[in-house]
Scaffold this motif. Sequence first.
Motif, PDB file in Angstrom:
ATOM      1  N   LEU A 138       0.785  -1.408  -0.172  1.00 31.53           N
ATOM      2  CA  LEU A 138      -0.122  -0.113  -0.106  1.00 31.53           C
ATOM      3  C   LEU A 138       0.889   1.268  -0.128  1.00 31.53           C
ATOM      4  O   LEU A 138       1.409   1.609   0.860  1.00 31.53           O
ATOM      5  CB  LEU A 138      -0.890  -0.216   1.037  1.00 31.53           C
ATOM      6  CG  LEU A 138      -1.935  -1.287   1.360  1.00 31.53           C
ATOM      7  CD1 LEU A 138      -2.795  -1.011   2.564  1.00 31.53           C
ATOM      8  CD2 LEU A 138      -2.520  -1.403   0.066  1.00 31.53           C
ATOM      9  N   GLY A 139       1.200   1.870  -0.992  1.00 32.60           N
ATOM     10  CA  GLY A 139       1.954   2.860  -1.259  1.00 32.60           C
ATOM     11  C   GLY A 139       3.372   2.672  -0.649  1.00 32.60           C
ATOM     12  O   GLY A 139       4.060   1.555  -1.258  1.00 32.60           O
ATOM     13  N   LEU A 140       3.846   3.486   0.314  1.00 32.88           N
ATOM     14  CA  LEU A 140       4.965   3.192   0.741  1.00 32.88           C
ATOM     15  C   LEU A 140       4.887   2.376   2.188  1.00 32.88           C
ATOM     16  O   LEU A 140       5.843   2.148   2.689  1.00 32.88           O
ATOM     17  CB  LEU A 140       5.986   4.393   0.960  1.00 32.88           C
ATOM     18  CG  LEU A 140       6.366   5.373  -0.187  1.00 32.88           C
ATOM     19  CD1 LEU A 140       6.874   6.306   0.157  1.00 32.88           C
ATOM     20  CD2 LEU A 140       7.127   4.345  -1.076  1.00 32.88           C
ATOM     21  N   GLY A 141       3.858   1.785   2.336  1.00 32.94           N
ATOM     22  CA  GLY A 141       3.393   1.139   3.657  1.00 32.94           C
ATOM     23  C   GLY A 141       3.887  -0.281   3.634  1.00 32.94           C
ATOM     24  O   GLY A 141       4.949  -0.687   3.099  1.00 32.94           O
ATOM     25  N   SER A 142       2.991  -1.062   4.368  1.00 37.57           N
ATOM     26  CA  SER A 142       3.086  -2.478   4.652  1.00 37.57           C
ATOM     27  C   SER A 142       3.075  -3.284   3.196  1.00 37.57           C
ATOM     28  O   SER A 142       2.237  -2.894   2.466  1.00 37.57           O
ATOM     29  CB  SER A 142       2.499  -2.949   5.717  1.00 37.57           C
ATOM     30  OG  SER A 142       2.735  -2.117   6.983  1.00 37.57           O
ATOM     31  N   VAL A 143       3.768  -4.330   3.338  1.00 36.72           N
ATOM     32  CA  VAL A 143       3.579  -5.319   2.306  1.00 36.72           C
ATOM     33  C   VAL A 143       2.737  -6.679   2.650  1.00 36.72           C
ATOM     34  O   VAL A 143       2.769  -7.023   3.897  1.00 36.72           O
ATOM     35  CB  VAL A 143       4.901  -5.866   1.836  1.00 36.72           C
ATOM     36  CG1 VAL A 143       4.699  -7.087   0.525  1.00 36.72           C
ATOM     37  CG2 VAL A 143       5.897  -4.969   1.573  1.00 36.72           C
ATOM     38  N   TYR A 170      -5.123   4.132  -1.500  1.00 37.76           N
ATOM     39  CA  TYR A 170      -3.649   3.891  -1.512  1.00 37.76           C
ATOM     40  C   TYR A 170      -3.367   3.499  -3.063  1.00 37.76           C
ATOM     41  O   TYR A 170      -4.212   2.831  -3.673  1.00 37.76           O
ATOM     42  CB  TYR A 170      -3.128   2.806  -0.676  1.00 37.76           C
ATOM     43  CG  TYR A 170      -3.281   3.155   0.639  1.00 37.76           C
ATOM     44  CD1 TYR A 170      -2.235   3.719   1.598  1.00 37.76           C
ATOM     45  CD2 TYR A 170      -4.528   3.108   1.508  1.00 37.76           C
ATOM     46  CE1 TYR A 170      -2.587   4.307   2.821  1.00 37.76           C
ATOM     47  CE2 TYR A 170      -4.631   3.295   2.712  1.00 37.76           C
ATOM     48  CZ  TYR A 170      -3.556   3.924   3.387  1.00 37.76           C
ATOM     49  OH  TYR A 170      -3.712   4.206   4.949  1.00 37.76           O
ATOM     50  N   THR A 171      -2.196   3.693  -3.581  1.00 37.60           N
ATOM     51  CA  THR A 171      -1.787   3.267  -4.734  1.00 37.60           C
ATOM     52  C   THR A 171      -1.015   1.791  -4.473  1.00 37.60           C
ATOM     53  O   THR A 171      -0.065   2.123  -3.685  1.00 37.60           O
ATOM     54  CB  THR A 171      -1.112   4.227  -5.516  1.00 37.60           C
ATOM     55  OG1 THR A 171      -2.146   5.324  -5.746  1.00 37.60           O
ATOM     56  CG2 THR A 171      -0.731   3.736  -6.864  1.00 37.60           C
ATOM     57  N   LEU A 172      -1.296   0.935  -5.243  1.00 33.00           N
ATOM     58  CA  LEU A 172      -0.364  -0.289  -5.097  1.00 33.00           C
ATOM     59  C   LEU A 172       0.743  -0.451  -5.598  1.00 33.00           C
ATOM     60  O   LEU A 172       0.937   0.088  -6.847  1.00 33.00           O
ATOM     61  CB  LEU A 172      -1.418  -1.481  -5.505  1.00 33.00           C
ATOM     62  CG  LEU A 172      -2.782  -1.955  -4.896  1.00 33.00           C
ATOM     63  CD1 LEU A 172      -3.217  -3.233  -5.318  1.00 33.00           C
ATOM     64  CD2 LEU A 172      -2.250  -2.168  -3.245  1.00 33.00           C
TER      65      LEU A 172
END
Lengths: 201, 188
Positions: A129-134, A161-163
């Motif tokens: 999620l964007g620069l977040g978690s995988v 969010y952009t994937l």
Amino acid sequence: MSFQYVIDNATSISISKRKRVAQTVSRSGVTKATSVGGQVYEFRVQLPTGPRWSDNRRLIEMVEALDRTTIDSIQINKAAHEYITGYQGDLTSTSGIQVSYSSGNTLTITSGASLGSGYRFRAGDYIQLGLGSVYTVTEDVAYNDSTITVHRPIRENAGTYTLNVGQNVTWEVLCVEMPTWTIFGYDQISWSGSFVFVESL
Amino acid sequence: MTLDLSNYKSVQTNLFVKMVVPGYATLTFSDYHKDYDIGGVTYQALGELLSVTNTSDELRASRKEITVVISGIPTGNISEILNNRIKGSELIVYRGFFDPDTGELLPIVGNPAGKFHGVVSNYEIADDLSMGDDTGEITIALNVTSVVELLNNKVSGRRTNPIDFPNEASMDRVSALAKSNFNFGAPQ
């Protein structure tokens, strides 16, 4: 390149992201399970024995400089590693896919990922999620389905969010076990064990 | 309150700790994977709360003690402990039951439920470094005594100290008369 050197040159990679679970079995055989969550990514990576010390000493120094105190980014994005993390669905492009999150472990595709047949995502696909978690997709997402179910509850706040998909995902990790190296024979390296990287949250 | 979990084959449990430090603030933290609101209070997520020792439930109210271990994340934890009146702080532990797949709170009446209610009786800041193993840990352990134990510390009998009865003068001359000789019936 630092921890990425370890990933790119691995001779084996083990990825663990299971729940922490306690189970109780009754005398009649009924089993109940309790989880305390977790599902944090842990990478156990083994480097090969035998590469030239003189070729790798510069890169090894960069790894050791991070030690077990500094967070670094890793990707499993080498062309030769495409079979590990590569996108499995039928989309010709995975860029610009937007999803929304409200609660639980599901995401809703809001734009992008247009498809006439086949699958938008297959179980086992990696998404970020964007620069977040995988996260990994746990159920196939057909072309006309917009719900993505992932392997753990979403950590991010509700929103859009952009994937990042497949080999584009990035983990922020901390090394918790760093083996020592030994030079043997002439100009060859061996390692005392595996590197263990844990997702930094 | 008893929670009916009989319809669930598996659950996820997480602990939520609320500590009311007199004259400072209410600290709230949990081992849930992200910040979570209970009753309008936000409990900080995973990381700070390392462990809570086991407790047992009994029909009869009995004395118990638990230890809540937290790490130095955020680093403000240590100064919070050292600079404030931690001893004597009220500490309440709640246990929430969640769906293990979605991480959402199970819709059961009384969930999350209270697990322990006590007062911090001691704390220990442990800075353990094993040089040979090249490992170490820095933790803050809060020893928490249950309210039942505190009730057992009541003063038995009746207090008779003058400080407790400043306006009562009937016993004021007792100490002066103690062990005095009296000649009862002697001519004056």
